[in-house]
Design a protein around this motif. Structure first.
Motif, short mmCIF file in Angstrom:
data_model
loop_
_atom_site.label_atom_id
_atom_site.label_comp_id
_atom_site.label_asym_id
_atom_site.label_seq_id
_atom_site.Cartn_x
_atom_site.Cartn_y
_atom_site.Cartn_z
N ALA A 23 0.85 -1.19 0.00
CA ALA A 23 0.00 0.00 0.00
C ALA A 23 0.88 1.23 0.00
CB ALA A 23 -0.93 0.02 1.21
N LEU A 24 0.37 2.33 -0.51
CA LEU A 24 1.08 3.60 -0.49
C LEU A 24 0.92 4.28 0.86
CD1 LEU A 24 0.70 3.00 -3.57
CD2 LEU A 24 0.67 5.49 -3.91
N VAL A 25 1.86 5.14 1.17
CA VAL A 25 1.84 5.87 2.43
C VAL A 25 1.57 7.35 2.12
CG1 VAL A 25 3.16 6.55 4.46
CG2 VAL A 25 3.47 4.27 3.47
N PRO A 26 0.57 7.96 2.77
CA PRO A 26 0.32 9.40 2.57
C PRO A 26 1.55 10.22 2.97
CG PRO A 26 -1.52 8.38 3.69
CD PRO A 26 -0.42 7.37 3.67
N ALA A 27 1.77 11.31 2.27
CA ALA A 27 2.96 12.12 2.51
C ALA A 27 2.65 13.33 3.38
CB ALA A 27 3.54 12.58 1.17
N ARG A 28 3.73 13.96 3.83
CA ARG A 28 3.59 15.18 4.64
C ARG A 28 2.95 16.29 3.82
NH1 ARG A 28 6.73 19.65 4.78
NH2 ARG A 28 8.31 18.64 3.49
N ARG A 29 3.33 16.37 2.55
CA ARG A 29 2.80 17.42 1.67
C ARG A 29 1.78 16.80 0.72
NH1 ARG A 29 7.14 20.60 -1.71
NH2 ARG A 29 7.45 21.55 0.34
N THR A 30 0.63 17.42 0.60
CA THR A 30 -0.38 16.98 -0.34
C THR A 30 -0.61 18.06 -1.39
OG1 THR A 30 -2.14 17.83 1.09
CG2 THR A 30 -1.53 15.51 1.36
N MET A 353 -1.94 10.51 -6.48
CA MET A 353 -0.75 11.34 -6.65
C MET A 353 -0.82 12.57 -5.76
SD MET A 353 -0.32 11.10 -10.81
CE MET A 353 1.05 12.27 -10.86
N ALA A 354 -1.99 13.17 -5.68
CA ALA A 354 -2.16 14.36 -4.86
C ALA A 354 -2.00 14.05 -3.38
CB ALA A 354 -3.53 14.99 -5.13
N THR A 355 -2.54 12.92 -2.94
CA THR A 355 -2.48 12.55 -1.53
C THR A 355 -1.06 12.24 -1.09
OG1 THR A 355 -4.73 11.66 -1.66
CG2 THR A 355 -3.38 10.92 0.18
N THR A 356 -0.25 11.71 -2.01
CA THR A 356 1.14 11.39 -1.67
C THR A 356 2.09 12.53 -2.02
OG1 THR A 356 1.32 10.22 -3.79
CG2 THR A 356 0.85 8.90 -1.82
#
Length: 375
Positions: A23-30, A353-356
């Motif tokens: 699974a992908l991990v959400p990033a600090r910056r969106t 892409m935006a969430t990560t």
């Protein structure tokens, strides 16, 4: 770190991962989904979306290839399918969709009879010309076994991208019965970029890249219609396979002095989340069949099958019924009223892409991923 594990005392195996395992991990910056770019460029051709329609009769007709091109993707026509065997294939498409689902041997037998009709070079020319007249990028696919016989007809018809696609394709095929296709020589002499595959590991992919291919398809028998794993015992876990081939792309980039070969995930991509994770693992684009077969205007009319389903000697695929979710445009771009990842595929990619926090597909390949389970 070693990924090998012991299977008893005499065999070791490498641990691999499927797309379901990660699974992908959400990033600090969106980011705002409207600010990300899903553009994909291969050779001289740029596409607003990195989606390639698989060359399967249930998915791609000349009309659906044109529509996919209009919507920003690339449709690849199966040049060994019904559209190049029959002047009017619609009655046979209708018949396949009406065969009784509770009698699989009967379905397979009748499909073998339908596909026994010889391929006609003049129909290859006519179908590709139809797509070209619509003003979209023209792409057609042959298996390695048919490539030498029909490639000249394909090139003379004005194809923009040529796909050589099989269950597995190697740069070093050995046969005592016939002269094998020399991929390196063939691609060198051809005037159009070639996408070739499938490949499921680092070394086979690296060898295919050295033939001069513009893109390599990653996958082996992992699609919704394939029974290859049950029939032959062969399978490739897609997350690991994509990562391995992406590593081959990186090393070949250095080896060749800067030649970039595109990695295209092909197989086992049933819903939008699979497509997203494939690109996060390093794919530049995805070749999909089942998601597009769910379109109400797909040629399969609610059914999906690949060439393995009607192989004349050893069929290892099934005609599969699909839940239809909307038009091809709805499947790709929404709006969606489905919560299972079967429609608005491009919207899902944009949102992931935006969430990560990534704004381009190349950046998105750097996404952090985690292992979530073991099957």
């Amino acid at each position: 770190m070693s990924y090998d594990i012991e299977i008893g005392r005499s065999k070791r195996a490498r641990r691999t991962y499927s797309l379901d395992d990660i699974a992908l991990v959400p990033a600090r910056r969106t980011r705002d989904p409207r600010d990300v770019s899903t553009d994909w460029q291969i050779d001289a051709f740029t596409f607003p979306t990195p989606i390639v329609g698989a060359p399967m009769d249930s998915v791609m007709s000349p009309a659906s290839a044109i529509e996919l091109g209009r919507l920003g993707g690339l449709g690849v026509l199966n040049l060994e399918g019904l559209w190049t065997r029959y002047e009017d294939p619609q009655p046979y498409l209708d018949e396949i969709s009406l065969l009784p689902g509770d009698d699989m041997p009967r379905v397979t037998s009748r499909m073998q009879e339908i596909y026994a009709e010889p391929i006609k070079a003049e129909l290859i020319t006519a179908r590709l010309a139809e797509i070209r007249e619509a003003g979209v990028v023209v792409a057609g696919s042959l298996t390695p076994q048919r490539t030498q016989e029909f490639s000249r007809a394909v090139v003379n018809a004005g194809v923009d991208l040529f796909v050589i696609r099989g269950t597995t394709v190697s740069a070093e095929h050995v046969s005592q019965n016939q002269e094998p296709l020399d991929l390196k020589e063939f691609i060198y002499e051809l005037d159009v970029p070639v996408i070739v595959g499938g490949a499921a590991g680092y070394t086979p992919a690296l060898h295919l890249m050295r033939t001069g291919a513009a893109g390599v398809l990653v996958g082996f028998g992992g699609g919704a219609t394939s029974t290859t794993r049950r029939a032959l015992g062969i399978h490739a876990a897609m997350a690991s396979a994509i990562s391995d081939v992406a590593a081959a792309r990186r090393d070949y980039l250095d080896e060749s002095g800067g030649r970039y070969v595109h990695v295209i995930a092909d197989g086992g991509l049933g819903v939008s989340g699979d497509m997203v994770k494939a690109m996060a693992m390093g794919a530049d684009a995805v070749m999909i069949g089942a998601p597009l077969a769910r379109a109400t205007d797909a040629p399969g009319r609610g059914y999906h099958w690949g060439p393995e389903a009607h192989h004349h000697e050893y069929p290892r695929g099934a005609r599969t019924q699909m839940s239809q979710v909307g038009t091809l445009e709805t499947v790709l771009n929404g709006p969606s009223n489905h919560v299972d990842g079967t429609s608005n595929l491009v919207g899902a990619l944009r949102r992931a892409m935006a969430t990560t926090g990534y704004s381009t597909l190349k950046e998105f390949q750097r996404s952090e991923v985690v292992i979530t389970q073991r099957s």
